[in-house]
Design a protein around this motif. Structure first.
Motif, PDB file in Angstrom:
ATOM      1  N   SER A  64      30.792   6.528 -19.602  1.00  0.00           N
ATOM      2  CA  SER A  64      30.403   7.754 -18.887  1.00  0.00           C
ATOM      3  C   SER A  64      29.364   7.429 -17.807  1.00  0.00           C
ATOM      4  N   HIS A  65      29.257   6.154 -17.446  1.00  0.00           N
ATOM      5  CA  HIS A  65      28.259   5.734 -16.454  1.00  0.00           C
ATOM      6  C   HIS A  65      28.459   6.398 -15.084  1.00  0.00           C
ATOM      7  N   ARG A  66      27.376   6.824 -14.493  1.00  0.00           N
ATOM      8  CA  ARG A  66      27.311   7.230 -13.084  1.00  0.00           C
ATOM      9  C   ARG A  66      25.927   6.867 -12.609  1.00  0.00           C
ATOM     10  N   SER A  67      25.793   6.462 -11.372  1.00  0.00           N
ATOM     11  CA  SER A  67      24.452   6.236 -10.838  1.00  0.00           C
ATOM     12  C   SER A  67      23.824   7.585 -10.533  1.00  0.00           C
ATOM     13  N   ILE A  68      22.542   7.708 -10.840  1.00  0.00           N
ATOM     14  CA  ILE A  68      21.788   8.947 -10.585  1.00  0.00           C
ATOM     15  C   ILE A  68      20.737   8.648  -9.517  1.00  0.00           C
ATOM     16  N   ARG A  69      20.736   9.474  -8.468  1.00  0.00           N
ATOM     17  CA  ARG A  69      19.825   9.228  -7.345  1.00  0.00           C
ATOM     18  C   ARG A  69      18.890  10.407  -7.062  1.00  0.00           C
ATOM     19  N   ALA A  70      18.835  11.367  -7.980  1.00  0.00           N
ATOM     20  CA  ALA A  70      17.890  12.485  -7.842  1.00  0.00           C
ATOM     21  C   ALA A  70      17.290  12.759  -9.212  1.00  0.00           C
TER      22      ALA A  70
ATOM     23  N   GLN B 292      32.089  10.989 -11.877  1.00  0.00           N
ATOM     24  CA  GLN B 292      32.193   9.527 -12.001  1.00  0.00           C
ATOM     25  C   GLN B 292      33.009   8.994 -10.827  1.00  0.00           C
ATOM     26  N   LYS B 293      32.589   7.831 -10.325  1.00  0.00           N
ATOM     27  CA  LYS B 293      33.319   7.202  -9.227  1.00  0.00           C
ATOM     28  C   LYS B 293      34.465   6.393  -9.835  1.00  0.00           C
ATOM     29  N   PRO B 294      35.694   6.667  -9.397  1.00  0.00           N
ATOM     30  CA  PRO B 294      36.828   5.955 -10.013  1.00  0.00           C
ATOM     31  C   PRO B 294      36.691   4.442  -9.878  1.00  0.00           C
ATOM     32  N   ARG B 295      37.138   3.740 -10.865  1.00  0.00           N
ATOM     33  CA  ARG B 295      37.136   2.283 -10.851  1.00  0.00           C
ATOM     34  C   ARG B 295      38.517   1.755 -10.491  1.00  0.00           C
ATOM     35  N   LEU B 296      38.577   0.479 -10.140  1.00  0.00           N
ATOM     36  CA  LEU B 296      39.855  -0.182  -9.846  1.00  0.00           C
ATOM     37  C   LEU B 296      40.825   0.044 -11.005  1.00  0.00           C
TER      38      LEU B 296
ATOM     39  N   VAL C 103      19.624   4.291 -11.131  1.00  0.00           N
ATOM     40  CA  VAL C 103      20.469   3.520 -10.220  1.00  0.00           C
ATOM     41  C   VAL C 103      19.820   2.165  -9.981  1.00  0.00           C
ATOM     42  N   MET C 104      20.655   1.155  -9.893  1.00  0.00           N
ATOM     43  CA  MET C 104      20.134  -0.176  -9.559  1.00  0.00           C
ATOM     44  C   MET C 104      19.939  -0.264  -8.042  1.00  0.00           C
ATOM     45  N   ILE C 105      19.012  -1.091  -7.626  1.00  0.00           N
ATOM     46  CA  ILE C 105      18.652  -1.149  -6.207  1.00  0.00           C
ATOM     47  C   ILE C 105      18.688  -2.595  -5.688  1.00  0.00           C
ATOM     48  N   GLY C 106      19.807  -2.924  -5.029  1.00  0.00           N
ATOM     49  CA  GLY C 106      19.913  -4.248  -4.401  1.00  0.00           C
ATOM     50  C   GLY C 106      19.076  -4.319  -3.135  1.00  0.00           C
ATOM     51  N   GLY C 107      18.694  -3.140  -2.625  1.00  0.00           N
ATOM     52  CA  GLY C 107      17.840  -3.075  -1.440  1.00  0.00           C
ATOM     53  C   GLY C 107      16.510  -3.808  -1.630  1.00  0.00           C
TER      54      GLY C 107
ATOM     55  N   SER D 102      14.300   2.479   2.992  1.00  0.00           N
ATOM     56  CA  SER D 102      14.002   3.924   2.956  1.00  0.00           C
ATOM     57  C   SER D 102      14.902   4.650   1.961  1.00  0.00           C
ATOM     58  N   GLN D 103      15.000   4.103   0.776  1.00  0.00           N
ATOM     59  CA  GLN D 103      15.787   4.773  -0.264  1.00  0.00           C
ATOM     60  C   GLN D 103      14.823   5.684  -1.033  1.00  0.00           C
ATOM     61  N   LYS D 104      14.975   6.994  -0.740  1.00  0.00           N
ATOM     62  CA  LYS D 104      14.018   8.001  -1.205  1.00  0.00           C
ATOM     63  C   LYS D 104      13.851   7.989  -2.723  1.00  0.00           C
ATOM     64  N   TYR D 105      14.950   7.763  -3.432  1.00  0.00           N
ATOM     65  CA  TYR D 105      14.890   7.839  -4.899  1.00  0.00           C
ATOM     66  C   TYR D 105      14.004   6.761  -5.514  1.00  0.00           C
ATOM     67  N   VAL D 106      13.718   5.702  -4.762  1.00  0.00           N
ATOM     68  CA  VAL D 106      12.789   4.674  -5.274  1.00  0.00           C
ATOM     69  C   VAL D 106      11.384   5.275  -5.369  1.00  0.00           C
TER      70      VAL D 106
HETATM   71  C1  LIG Z   1      23.122  -4.904  -8.325  1.00  0.00           C
HETATM   72  C2  LIG Z   1      23.314  -3.501  -7.796  1.00  0.00           C
HETATM   73  C3  LIG Z   1      22.623  -3.110  -6.680  1.00  0.00           C
HETATM   74  C4  LIG Z   1      22.752  -1.801  -6.204  1.00  0.00           C
HETATM   75  N1  LIG Z   1      22.007  -1.408  -5.134  1.00  0.00           N
HETATM   76  C5  LIG Z   1      22.026  -0.119  -4.748  1.00  0.00           C
HETATM   77  C6  LIG Z   1      21.129   0.337  -3.746  1.00  0.00           C
HETATM   78  O1  LIG Z   1      20.325  -0.412  -3.188  1.00  0.00           O
HETATM   79  N2  LIG Z   1      21.182   1.652  -3.416  1.00  0.00           N
HETATM   80  C7  LIG Z   1      22.022   2.530  -4.018  1.00  0.00           C
HETATM   81  O2  LIG Z   1      21.988   3.721  -3.691  1.00  0.00           O
HETATM   82  N3  LIG Z   1      22.880   2.128  -4.982  1.00  0.00           N
HETATM   83  C8  LIG Z   1      22.891   0.830  -5.360  1.00  0.00           C
HETATM   84  N4  LIG Z   1      23.709   0.412  -6.381  1.00  0.00           N
HETATM   85  C9  LIG Z   1      24.600   1.373  -7.045  1.00  0.00           C
HETATM   86  C10 LIG Z   1      26.058   1.193  -6.616  1.00  0.00           C
HETATM   87  O3  LIG Z   1      26.220   1.682  -5.313  1.00  0.00           O
HETATM   88  C11 LIG Z   1      26.944   1.941  -7.609  1.00  0.00           C
HETATM   89  O4  LIG Z   1      26.799   1.369  -8.894  1.00  0.00           O
HETATM   90  C12 LIG Z   1      28.422   1.889  -7.199  1.00  0.00           C
HETATM   91  O5  LIG Z   1      28.625   2.537  -5.974  1.00  0.00           O
HETATM   92  C13 LIG Z   1      29.305   2.556  -8.243  1.00  0.00           C
HETATM   93  O6  LIG Z   1      28.894   3.900  -8.451  1.00  0.00           O
HETATM   94  P1  LIG Z   1      28.428   4.407  -9.902  1.00  0.00           P
HETATM   95  O7  LIG Z   1      27.336   3.498 -10.387  1.00  0.00           O
HETATM   96  O8  LIG Z   1      27.967   5.816  -9.714  1.00  0.00           O
HETATM   97  O9  LIG Z   1      29.625   4.320 -10.776  1.00  0.00           O
HETATM   98  C14 LIG Z   1      23.632  -0.895  -6.855  1.00  0.00           C
HETATM   99  C15 LIG Z   1      24.336  -1.312  -7.969  1.00  0.00           C
HETATM  100  C16 LIG Z   1      24.190  -2.601  -8.436  1.00  0.00           C
HETATM  101  C17 LIG Z   1      24.962  -3.022  -9.678  1.00  0.00           C
END
Ligand SMILES: Cc1cc2nc3c(=O)[nH]c(=O)nc-3n(C[C@H](O)[C@H](O)[C@H](O)COP(=O)(O)O)c2cc1C
Length: 250
Positions: free
Chosen positions: A11-17, A171-175, A132-136, A67-71
């Motif tokens: 049920s994973h989804r990234s949360i940004r708010a 949820q964002k569809p996967r491959l 949410v993870m942040i590669g930024g 400038s990723q506001k959620y950070v």
């Molecule tokens: C290592 C890693 C770095 C990521 N970096 C960012 C980021 O800098 N900003 C962001 O908004 N999302 C980031 N994400 C989230 C991805 O965009 C997200 O996991 C992907 O689009 C799939 O969406 P979901 O997690 O909602 O299923 C990152 C995810 C991972 C695993």
């Protein structure tokens, strides 16, 4: 054969708010503890976690991450680093060289950090938190390292925003499985059809999500993303931190 854990994972989804509610110290402790118990290559434990709750520091990190506001908005931000600083000390203690000149050590550190981060993310989700993870965090690694006082033989791998969700995204569809999961041997013949199917699915997902303003397919997005070098500064940054040298750093 689903169970609570597989349901949580699926049920994973990234949360940004995030709401303004704080994450309790007890939860933060358990999240960190869960990270610490991740498996690790050769028991090297080549990671460090920097826990950031100070608002000013989060504001600065938010800017450094593009400038990723959620950070700035999340109540707790973790920076998960690859860390050979302790391993350098272990080598020094025994008069041995620290060999971190190959891509292998960068991979080991990054993989260890990623396993820690994902454990933390799942632990947080088990409390009803999101993130949410942040590669930024690798956009401006010199400034991040200075701000967090990261030593040589370390590098930030990813950030992790955690807090109480203030949004409920789909949820964002996967491959499709056929394009990503292979039994016994790699099934080359499944890839093209999977991409066609996935493009349709992602186009529909974006069309619905943006009321038709965005209709991109996944292959279009990926082609654009991979058409230019990404974070090319990282080679030099890693060398400055002591990695990717043919000889070890004093
Ligand atoms: C290592 C890693 C770095 C990521 N970096 C960012 C980021 O800098 N900003 C962001 O908004 N999302 C980031 N994400 C989230 C991805 O965009 C997200 O996991 C992907 O689009 C799939 O969406 P979901 O997690 O909602 O299923 C990152 C995810 C991972 C695993």
């Amino acid at each position: 054969m689903k169970n609570e854990m597989t349901e949580l994972l699926q049920s994973h989804r990234s949360i940004r708010a995030f709401t303004s509610e704080k994450v309790s110290k007890g939860m933060i402790k358990e999240i960190i503890e869960s990270g610490r118990w991740a498996p690790t290559s050769h028991h090297v434990q080549a990671y460090s976690i920097v826990v950031v709750t100070d608002q000013q520091k989060k504001d600065t990190l938010s800017e450094l991450c593009g400038s990723q506001k959620y950070v700035a908005d999340c109540p707790v931000f973790f920076v998960i680093c690859a860390d050979y600083n302790r391993l350098k000390k272990a080598s020094d203690k025994h008069g041995a060289p620290l060999e971190v000149g190959g891509i292998e050590q960068v991979l080991v550190g990054a993989v260890d950090a990623a396993l820690v981060a994902e454990n933390m993310f799942i632990a947080a989700r088990s409390y009803g938190l999101g993130g949410v993870m942040i590669g930024g965090i690798r956009n401006l690694p010199d400034q991040v390292s200075e701000l967090l006082d990261l030593p040589d033989y370390t590098f930030p791998v990813m950030g992790l925003c955690i807090g109480y969700p203030a949004q409920n995204p789909d949820q964002k569809p996967r491959l499709p499985k056929a394009g990503a999961v292979h039994y016994e041997t790699y099934h080359h013949d499944q890839i093209t059809a999977s991409l066609e199917q996935y493009d349709k699915e992602m186009k529909q997902y974006y069309t619905e999500r943006t009321n038709g303003t965005r209709k991109t397919t996944w292959t279009e997005m990926m082609a654009a993303h991979h058409s230019t070098p990404k974070r090319a500064h990282l080679d030099q940054f890693l060398k400055n931190q002591g990695f990717l040298h043919s000889d070890t750093k004093d």
